[in-house]
Design an enzyme around this catalytic site. Structure first.
Site, mmCIF file in Angstrom:
data_model
loop_
_atom_site.group_PDB
_atom_site.id
_atom_site.type_symbol
_atom_site.label_atom_id
_atom_site.label_comp_id
_atom_site.label_asym_id
_atom_site.label_seq_id
_atom_site.Cartn_x
_atom_site.Cartn_y
_atom_site.Cartn_z
ATOM 1 N N CYS A 48 2.757 3.773 0.778
ATOM 2 C CA CYS A 48 3.078 5.193 0.870
ATOM 3 C C CYS A 48 4.245 5.557 -0.064
ATOM 4 O O CYS A 48 4.104 5.488 -1.268
ATOM 5 C CB CYS A 48 3.349 5.584 2.320
ATOM 6 S SG CYS A 48 3.338 7.371 2.604
ATOM 7 N N HIS A 76 -2.285 3.959 4.445
ATOM 8 C CA HIS A 76 -1.570 3.180 5.462
ATOM 9 C C HIS A 76 -2.459 2.085 6.044
ATOM 10 O O HIS A 76 -3.188 2.317 7.012
ATOM 11 C CB HIS A 76 -1.074 4.099 6.576
ATOM 12 C CG HIS A 76 0.096 4.933 6.181
ATOM 13 N ND1 HIS A 76 1.398 4.562 6.452
ATOM 14 C CD2 HIS A 76 0.173 6.101 5.500
ATOM 15 C CE1 HIS A 76 2.223 5.483 5.970
ATOM 16 N NE2 HIS A 76 1.500 6.423 5.388
ATOM 17 N N GLU A 117 -1.653 -0.283 7.866
ATOM 18 C CA GLU A 117 -1.236 -0.627 9.235
ATOM 19 C C GLU A 117 -1.848 0.305 10.270
ATOM 20 O O GLU A 117 -1.713 0.067 11.481
ATOM 21 C CB GLU A 117 0.293 -0.590 9.339
ATOM 22 C CG GLU A 117 0.912 0.778 9.536
ATOM 23 C CD GLU A 117 0.944 1.652 8.304
ATOM 24 O OE1 GLU A 117 1.361 2.820 8.419
ATOM 25 O OE2 GLU A 117 0.545 1.172 7.216
#
Length: 376
Positions: free
Chosen positions: A266, A349, A351
């Site tokens: 990011c 992202h 995650e």
């Protein structure tokens, strides 16, 4: 209680305050996720933004301690069609309205979120203000024009730590840095310095799961301090604001590139882009949601990704960079590697939290790059 939402271009919507008297301002954006509102609210990358959820009912499964992505709420305000006050879920510990009230965050419901989303999609993300006390729309519009634009804002200073720390469960604990700058790393783990520009906790958990021992440090942690710590690799986190304002942080990354393997997500991806010769530009309405398709150019596979960014990286001409991922909605850059240095980064992202897990291989891929650099 009646509340008004005003955008800087004069667009006005009327709704009801979720939690009593309130006034808040920021950049109004929309998020297309059906779930994950707690993770969104507590993601530091949303600092300075008023989030409109496009799904019509928000809050139905409540709030719990385990789904926090930081210690508190970071959004400026929450905008929904309908807010559930009586959640039903075995994990729920409190309701969304009580959660907003606990952190004194403005919330507005009864808004035509489809109309608002269409307006932003066509005209772009823009400054907005919510108020229960100012009932004259013209007064609100005058006030919103004084709100700072997201472009040119260094919001990392608002969410980043002042000193190194580690995460134990759901607790942020000051790191025990010795007088000589060294740190006692865990055995059989790769010592990793994580530059915390506003990190989400699930990134830390997945780094740990991949075999790293992450030590979170402030954005201006110097090369000399990294060397003294004994770390073997560098990770650059997500965060809020305009990446082009982080001149000192970018210079530190350039210095680190000469010595360490580096990965970024990011904002970390954007800062790495600047460090290797790229630029960033503001997107019209950004990418915010958990259903964005991207293409892995190496495998040809399509991944559904979680995204939250208002800027993207551009490389006009750079023979040292290989693009690894693109966004299938608008063909913007989603990932790159350096051809001669151990550097990799993604805009999305991996995650999740919230969102799909299609891209979680990024963490094990980073580990492979680090081990190769270390000769293991």
């Amino acid at each position: 209680m009646k509340a008004l939402l005003a955008l800087e271009d004069g667009f006005i919507l009327e709704g009801q305050s979720i939690n009593g008297h309130c006034e808040s301002s920021g950049e109004v954006i929309f998020n297309t996720g059906m779930t994950g509102y707690q993770e969104i609210l507590t993601d530091p990358s949303y600092y300075g933004q008023m989030v409109c959820m496009t799904w019509p009912l928000i809050g139905n499964y409540g709030i719990n301690k385990e789904d926090m992505e930081s210690e508190k709420i970071h959004v400026s305000a929450l905008i929904v069609k309908e807010c559930c006050r009586n959640p039903s879920n075995w994990r729920s510990e409190t309701s969304l309205p009580k959660f907003l009230q606990e952190y004194n965050i403005a919330g507005i419901e009864g808004i035509d979120t489809r109309a608002l989303t269409r307006h932003i999609r066509i005209n772009g993300a823009m400054r907005g203000i919510i108020s229960t006390s100012i009932t004259d729309p013209n007064d609100l519009i005058l006030r919103v024009k004084k709100v700072p634009s997201m472009e040119g804002q260094n919001y990392v200073t608002k969410v980043a730590p002042n000193s190194p720390w580690v995460l134990y469960g759901q607790c942020v604990v000051p790191a025990d840095i010795k007088e000589d700058g060294s740190f006692l790393w865990k055995q059989n783990k790769i010592p990793l310095i994580v530059y915390d520009y506003g990190i989400k906790w699930n990134i830390i958990r997945l780094l740990e799961g991949a075999g790293f021992d992450p030590l979170m440090v402030p954005p201006l942690f110097s090369l000399e301090q990294v060397k003294a710590s004994g770390a073997k690799a560098i990770f650059l986190s997500n965060g809020p604001g305009d990446p082009g304002t982080l001149i000192d942080e970018i210079q530190i990354i350039r210095e680190l590139m000469e010595y360490y393997p580096i990965a970024g997500i990011c904002l970390g991806h954007q800062l790495l882009g600047h460090a290797v010769g790229g630029t960033t530009r503001k997107l019209t309405f950004g990418h915010h949601g958990s259903n964005h398709p991207i293409k892995n150019l190496a495998t040809g596979h399509i991944e559904i990704s979680s995204q939250n960014h208002g800027f993207c990286v551009n490389f006009e001409s750079n023979n040292d960079i290989e693009v690894t991922h693109i966004n299938l909605n608008d063909n913007t850059l989603e990932g790159f590697i350096h051809k001669t240095k151990p550097i990799l980064a993604v805009q999305h992202h991996p995650e999740a939290s919230p969102g799909p897990m299609d891209s979680q291989y990024f963490f094990t891929r980073f580990k492979e790059v680090v081990l190769l650099k270390l000769g293991c």
